[in-house]
Motif scaffolding. Sequence first.
Motif, PDB file in Angstrom:
ATOM      1  N   HIS A 162       8.266   6.326 -11.160  1.00  0.00           N
ATOM      2  CA  HIS A 162       8.538   6.154  -9.735  1.00  0.00           C
ATOM      3  C   HIS A 162       7.250   6.185  -8.918  1.00  0.00           C
ATOM      4  CE1 HIS A 162       9.638   7.558  -5.627  1.00  0.00           C
ATOM      5  NE2 HIS A 162      10.685   6.772  -5.821  1.00  0.00           N
ATOM      6  N   ARG A 163       7.122   5.245  -7.996  1.00  0.00           N
ATOM      7  CA  ARG A 163       5.997   5.207  -7.061  1.00  0.00           C
ATOM      8  C   ARG A 163       6.480   5.668  -5.686  1.00  0.00           C
ATOM      9  NH1 ARG A 163       2.607  -0.274  -5.326  1.00  0.00           N
ATOM     10  NH2 ARG A 163       1.268   0.692  -3.718  1.00  0.00           N
ATOM     11  N   THR A 164       5.863   6.691  -5.149  1.00  0.00           N
ATOM     12  CA  THR A 164       6.266   7.260  -3.867  1.00  0.00           C
ATOM     13  C   THR A 164       5.456   6.644  -2.725  1.00  0.00           C
ATOM     14  OG1 THR A 164       6.873   9.365  -4.897  1.00  0.00           O
ATOM     15  CG2 THR A 164       6.477   9.388  -2.524  1.00  0.00           C
ATOM     16  N   LEU A 165       6.154   6.176  -1.719  1.00  0.00           N
ATOM     17  CA  LEU A 165       5.518   5.625  -0.528  1.00  0.00           C
ATOM     18  C   LEU A 165       5.563   6.650   0.604  1.00  0.00           C
ATOM     19  CD1 LEU A 165       7.132   2.052  -0.566  1.00  0.00           C
ATOM     20  CD2 LEU A 165       4.932   2.757  -1.547  1.00  0.00           C
ATOM     21  N   THR A 166       4.582   6.588   1.489  1.00  0.00           N
ATOM     22  CA  THR A 166       4.547   7.440   2.678  1.00  0.00           C
ATOM     23  C   THR A 166       4.669   6.543   3.903  1.00  0.00           C
ATOM     24  OG1 THR A 166       3.183   9.105   1.595  1.00  0.00           O
ATOM     25  CG2 THR A 166       3.193   9.096   3.999  1.00  0.00           C
ATOM     26  N   MET A 167       5.729   6.752   4.682  1.00  0.00           N
ATOM     27  CA  MET A 167       6.029   5.880   5.813  1.00  0.00           C
ATOM     28  C   MET A 167       6.168   6.685   7.099  1.00  0.00           C
ATOM     29  SD  MET A 167       8.785   3.317   4.003  1.00  0.00           S
ATOM     30  CE  MET A 167       9.297   4.275   2.578  1.00  0.00           C
ATOM     31  N   ASN A 197      14.774  -0.788   1.709  1.00  0.00           N
ATOM     32  CA  ASN A 197      15.184  -1.277   0.390  1.00  0.00           C
ATOM     33  C   ASN A 197      14.159  -2.230  -0.197  1.00  0.00           C
ATOM     34  OD1 ASN A 197      17.986  -0.570  -0.833  1.00  0.00           O
ATOM     35  ND2 ASN A 197      18.355  -0.601   1.375  1.00  0.00           N
ATOM     36  N   GLU A 198      13.595  -3.110   0.643  1.00  0.00           N
ATOM     37  CA  GLU A 198      12.627  -4.072   0.103  1.00  0.00           C
ATOM     38  C   GLU A 198      11.286  -3.414  -0.191  1.00  0.00           C
ATOM     39  OE1 GLU A 198      12.467  -7.890   2.004  1.00  0.00           O
ATOM     40  OE2 GLU A 198      14.648  -8.151   1.887  1.00  0.00           O
ATOM     41  N   LEU A 199      10.858  -2.457   0.638  1.00  0.00           N
ATOM     42  CA  LEU A 199       9.622  -1.737   0.331  1.00  0.00           C
ATOM     43  C   LEU A 199       9.768  -0.935  -0.963  1.00  0.00           C
ATOM     44  CD1 LEU A 199       8.525  -0.445   3.865  1.00  0.00           C
ATOM     45  CD2 LEU A 199       7.428  -2.247   2.505  1.00  0.00           C
ATOM     46  N   ASP A 200      10.921  -0.295  -1.142  1.00  0.00           N
ATOM     47  CA  ASP A 200      11.152   0.469  -2.370  1.00  0.00           C
ATOM     48  C   ASP A 200      11.156  -0.454  -3.591  1.00  0.00           C
ATOM     49  OD1 ASP A 200      12.176   2.996  -3.833  1.00  0.00           O
ATOM     50  OD2 ASP A 200      13.658   1.462  -4.340  1.00  0.00           O
ATOM     51  N   ALA A 201      11.756  -1.635  -3.445  1.00  0.00           N
ATOM     52  CA  ALA A 201      11.768  -2.580  -4.564  1.00  0.00           C
ATOM     53  C   ALA A 201      10.359  -3.058  -4.892  1.00  0.00           C
ATOM     54  CB  ALA A 201      12.672  -3.769  -4.231  1.00  0.00           C
ATOM     55  N   LEU A 202       9.550  -3.303  -3.870  1.00  0.00           N
ATOM     56  CA  LEU A 202       8.166  -3.699  -4.111  1.00  0.00           C
ATOM     57  C   LEU A 202       7.418  -2.647  -4.920  1.00  0.00           C
ATOM     58  CD1 LEU A 202       7.380  -5.104  -0.566  1.00  0.00           C
ATOM     59  CD2 LEU A 202       7.159  -6.423  -2.681  1.00  0.00           C
ATOM     60  N   ALA A 203       7.775  -1.378  -4.691  1.00  0.00           N
ATOM     61  CA  ALA A 203       7.106  -0.280  -5.381  1.00  0.00           C
ATOM     62  C   ALA A 203       7.684   0.003  -6.751  1.00  0.00           C
ATOM     63  CB  ALA A 203       7.173   0.986  -4.528  1.00  0.00           C
ATOM     64  N   ASN A 204       8.985  -0.174  -6.912  1.00  0.00           N
ATOM     65  CA  ASN A 204       9.656   0.376  -8.091  1.00  0.00           C
ATOM     66  C   ASN A 204      10.485  -0.605  -8.911  1.00  0.00           C
ATOM     67  OD1 ASN A 204       8.889   3.264  -7.884  1.00  0.00           O
ATOM     68  ND2 ASN A 204       9.890   3.073  -5.884  1.00  0.00           N
ATOM     69  N   VAL A 205      10.364  -1.892  -8.613  1.00  0.00           N
ATOM     70  CA  VAL A 205      11.036  -2.921  -9.409  1.00  0.00           C
ATOM     71  C   VAL A 205       9.989  -3.917  -9.893  1.00  0.00           C
ATOM     72  CG1 VAL A 205      12.709  -4.814  -9.400  1.00  0.00           C
ATOM     73  CG2 VAL A 205      13.232  -2.686  -8.183  1.00  0.00           C
ATOM     74  N   THR A 223       0.849  -1.196   0.000  1.00  0.00           N
ATOM     75  CA  THR A 223       0.000   0.000   0.000  1.00  0.00           C
ATOM     76  C   THR A 223       0.882   1.242   0.000  1.00  0.00           C
ATOM     77  OG1 THR A 223      -0.130   0.043   2.428  1.00  0.00           O
ATOM     78  CG2 THR A 223      -1.835  -1.201   1.251  1.00  0.00           C
ATOM     79  N   ASP A 224       0.325   2.356  -0.437  1.00  0.00           N
ATOM     80  CA  ASP A 224       1.104   3.594  -0.490  1.00  0.00           C
ATOM     81  C   ASP A 224       1.391   4.159   0.891  1.00  0.00           C
ATOM     82  OD1 ASP A 224       1.266   3.572  -3.262  1.00  0.00           O
ATOM     83  OD2 ASP A 224      -0.511   4.814  -3.533  1.00  0.00           O
ATOM     84  N   THR A 271       3.652  -8.139   9.227  1.00  0.00           N
ATOM     85  CA  THR A 271       2.880  -7.167   8.456  1.00  0.00           C
ATOM     86  C   THR A 271       1.409  -7.542   8.435  1.00  0.00           C
ATOM     87  OG1 THR A 271       4.793  -6.889   6.984  1.00  0.00           O
ATOM     88  CG2 THR A 271       2.699  -5.958   6.244  1.00  0.00           C
ATOM     89  N   ILE A 272       0.564  -6.537   8.654  1.00  0.00           N
ATOM     90  CA  ILE A 272      -0.874  -6.692   8.452  1.00  0.00           C
ATOM     91  C   ILE A 272      -1.325  -5.566   7.523  1.00  0.00           C
ATOM     92  CG2 ILE A 272      -3.174  -6.640   9.504  1.00  0.00           C
ATOM     93  CD1 ILE A 272      -1.990  -7.774  12.040  1.00  0.00           C
ATOM     94  N   GLY A 273      -2.010  -5.939   6.457  1.00  0.00           N
ATOM     95  CA  GLY A 273      -2.557  -4.961   5.518  1.00  0.00           C
ATOM     96  C   GLY A 273      -4.055  -4.903   5.622  1.00  0.00           C
ATOM     97  N   GLY A 274      -4.631  -3.756   5.309  1.00  0.00           N
ATOM     98  CA  GLY A 274      -6.076  -3.605   5.365  1.00  0.00           C
ATOM     99  C   GLY A 274      -6.498  -2.222   4.928  1.00  0.00           C
ATOM    100  N   THR A 275      -7.580  -1.734   5.531  1.00  0.00           N
ATOM    101  CA  THR A 275      -8.053  -0.384   5.231  1.00  0.00           C
ATOM    102  C   THR A 275      -8.373   0.352   6.526  1.00  0.00           C
ATOM    103  OG1 THR A 275     -10.359  -1.135   5.058  1.00  0.00           O
ATOM    104  CG2 THR A 275      -9.065  -1.079   3.023  1.00  0.00           C
ATOM    105  N   TYR A 276      -8.217   1.668   6.480  1.00  0.00           N
ATOM    106  CA  TYR A 276      -8.637   2.532   7.580  1.00  0.00           C
ATOM    107  C   TYR A 276      -9.488   3.642   6.984  1.00  0.00           C
ATOM    108  CZ  TYR A 276      -8.643   5.731  11.526  1.00  0.00           C
ATOM    109  OH  TYR A 276      -9.044   6.561  12.545  1.00  0.00           O
ATOM    110  N   LYS A 277     -10.764   3.680   7.361  1.00  0.00           N
ATOM    111  CA  LYS A 277     -11.730   4.614   6.798  1.00  0.00           C
ATOM    112  C   LYS A 277     -11.711   4.567   5.268  1.00  0.00           C
ATOM    113  CE  LYS A 277     -12.126   7.671  10.773  1.00  0.00           C
ATOM    114  NZ  LYS A 277     -12.120   9.047  11.310  1.00  0.00           N
ATOM    115  N   GLY A 278     -11.650   3.337   4.779  1.00  0.00           N
ATOM    116  CA  GLY A 278     -11.720   3.098   3.346  1.00  0.00           C
ATOM    117  C   GLY A 278     -10.417   3.244   2.594  1.00  0.00           C
TER     118      GLY A 278
END
Length: 290
Positions: A108-113, A89-97, A29-30, A62-69
């Motif tokens: 490029h996909r930008t993540l917010t962490m 490094n692995e999160l960036d690769a998931l987004a950009n490789v 997720t972003d 890791t747990i993925g889901g939704t918060y307020k949609g």
Amino acid sequence: MAKIIPPSEFIINPDGSCFHLHIKPEQLTDNIILVGDPARVNMVAEFFDTKTFEVSSREFHTIGGTYKGKPIMCLSHGIGPDNIDIVINELDALANVDFVTREVKPEHRTLTMVRIGTSGALQPELSLGSPVIANHSIGFDGVLNYYAGRNEVCNLDFEKQFTERTDWNPLWASPYVVEADEELVNRIGQDDMVRGITISAVGFYGPQGREVRLPLANPSLNRTIEEFDYNGKKVTNYEMESAPLAGLGRLMGHKCMTVCCIIANRFNNDANPNYKGGVRDIVRTVLERL
């Protein structure tokens, strides 16, 4: 021509997930909340509306889901700056490789962490339970020094003054100073969180000036740090992950920051082991503002 990542440099598991985190590209997720303790992921996920996946590998839970949609995930990174190097490094690769062709994606996909952690204060006015944002981080770990371009994302004047005024031991890794993402800090911090200067130490005991049985190489370092100021601002707290997160995030083009609940005050020799309520309050606030 797109850069191709060899299998030796980035390992993809047989199930199509990244090597350490065991997350697949379609699960990413972003917006991502990072925590140290794997058990704390469950606490954060209690706030989610839905839970879409859960994976665990070593200290990485890791747990993925939704918060307020809105899609969101919470990931534990364990303790220490070396783990942050793996996680980012692995999160960036998931987004950009591309995991099929191993090519770096053209867009490029930008993540917010946002990392939510605990910390020890170095200034007397920081009361237990206070939320402190690492507006600037001082990395004692040296992780960022292994990457090209570190000077472009660091405050070199701050580094110079800090090493000179603390009489920095040349046997230690050269400290680096990096700023968290300004827009993210303003959005999450607003007017009810302290904007601090946070040290990311490479350990919990000696590297943070704690003496149990072994004597310290520089027993006066913490006092020197407490007295140090840069443009009128003092170092506020110790933790172990904010600097590599902010630094690698800047180098990779992601929005990153850390906010910590103060659970000990090193100046006042005070501590509160019952800090979970304060962390929960920060989680609730971050989720609302992320």
